[in-house]
Enzyme design. Sequence first.
Site, short mmCIF file in Angstrom:
data_model
loop_
_atom_site.label_atom_id
_atom_site.label_comp_id
_atom_site.label_asym_id
_atom_site.label_seq_id
_atom_site.Cartn_x
_atom_site.Cartn_y
_atom_site.Cartn_z
N ARG A 118 20.41 54.17 -4.53
CA ARG A 118 20.20 54.09 -3.08
C ARG A 118 19.10 53.08 -2.74
O ARG A 118 18.18 52.84 -3.50
CB ARG A 118 19.81 55.46 -2.52
N LYS A 183 16.13 65.10 -12.64
CA LYS A 183 17.32 64.36 -12.20
C LYS A 183 18.29 64.15 -13.35
O LYS A 183 17.93 63.66 -14.42
CB LYS A 183 16.91 63.01 -11.61
N ARG A 318 11.47 65.85 -1.89
CA ARG A 318 10.72 66.16 -3.10
C ARG A 318 10.30 67.61 -3.09
O ARG A 318 10.00 68.18 -2.04
CB ARG A 318 9.45 65.29 -3.20
#
Length: 320
Positions: A118, A183, A318
Site C-alpha cells: 500500500r 504480519k 496499530r
Amino acid sequence: MIDHATRLALVAMLSDGRFHSGEALGESLGISRAAISKHIKTLQSWGLDIYRVQGKGYSLASKLELLDCDKLLAQVKCSSLDLIPVIDSTNQFLLDRVGQLPQGAVCLAEYQESGRGRRGRQWLSPFGSNLYLSMYWRLDAGMAAAMGLSLVVGVAIAEALQSIGAEDIKVKWPNDLYYQDRKLAGILVEMTGKAGEAAHLVIGMGLNVAMTEQEGSDIGQAWTNLTQACSHLPERNQLAATLIRRLYETLEHYENVGLDGFIERWNRLDNFLDRPVKLLIGERVVEGIARGINSQGALLLETEQGITPYVGGEISLRGC
C-alpha cells in the site's frame, strides 16, 4: 527483458537441496565455473540461501519446491494462468493487460524485483520463500461496488489458511493478515475504470511462507511465516491452488451479497476487535477501542466521544 533462463535452470538443479560441484553445474548448463559463480551471486541477491563448501560445491540451505503450472492446473480450474518466475510485479503484469484478460486470470511469481504494498511501499519478495499472487476481476456494477474489497479478500485468504490447519490466522484492517500479532500477509487491490462503467480490479497478495530471518531483516515491523502458524504446511503448489480457488469463489459470492455478507465473518477474524488501538491519520494519532467494521468497510473506533467510522486516506492501525 533480461533472459533469466540459465539462472532459473541453475535454481532447478539446486532445488533438491544437495551439493553440486561448480564443474558439474557448468557442464550441465554449457557454461564455465566462473559463470556459475557469477550466477550464484545473482541468485543470492534474489534472496536464495546458497552456500559453498570447498570440495563439495554449492547447495541450497534446504530443498525448494518450485511453482509448476501443470501441478497447479491439476488442482484448480483457472481461466488464464501466467507463472513468471522473475517479474517486476504480478499486479503490474495484470494491470498492463486489463481489457485483454478473462475473469479470474492469475499471475504468480517466484521473485518480484519491484513488488509493492500500500501507498507505494516496497514489498520484500525473496525468491521461492513466499507466495506472490495476483488475480484480475471485473465488476460490472462499477467502482462503488468495490468498496471494502480488500476486507473481503482478507476474509477469503484467512478462511482458506484456516482450512489447511492455520487455525489462529486473523485479519487486520484494512488489508493485512496476522498471526500472533505479527504480519503474515498483505493485500493490495488496484483498480482502473471510468465512472458509470465496469471496474477492473487487480487483487494482489504477498504471503510469507518460509522466509528466513536474514531475508526479512529489512522489514520494518514484526512479521511471521505460515510455517509458524501451520503444523502441517501443504506444498506451495497446493497452497497456491487452494488460495486461487477460494479467491474465485469469494469474489463470485461478493458480487451477489456485497460487503454486508462479510461483516460478521470479518469481525469473527478481526485481530484487534475489542482491543485498544492507535489509528494513524497522517500526523494525527487517534486512540480508542476497535469495534469492528460497518457496511461501508469503515473501521469503527470507540473513544470518549463515542463510536466513529474511519475509512480511506492515509490511515494505519496499530495495536497499543
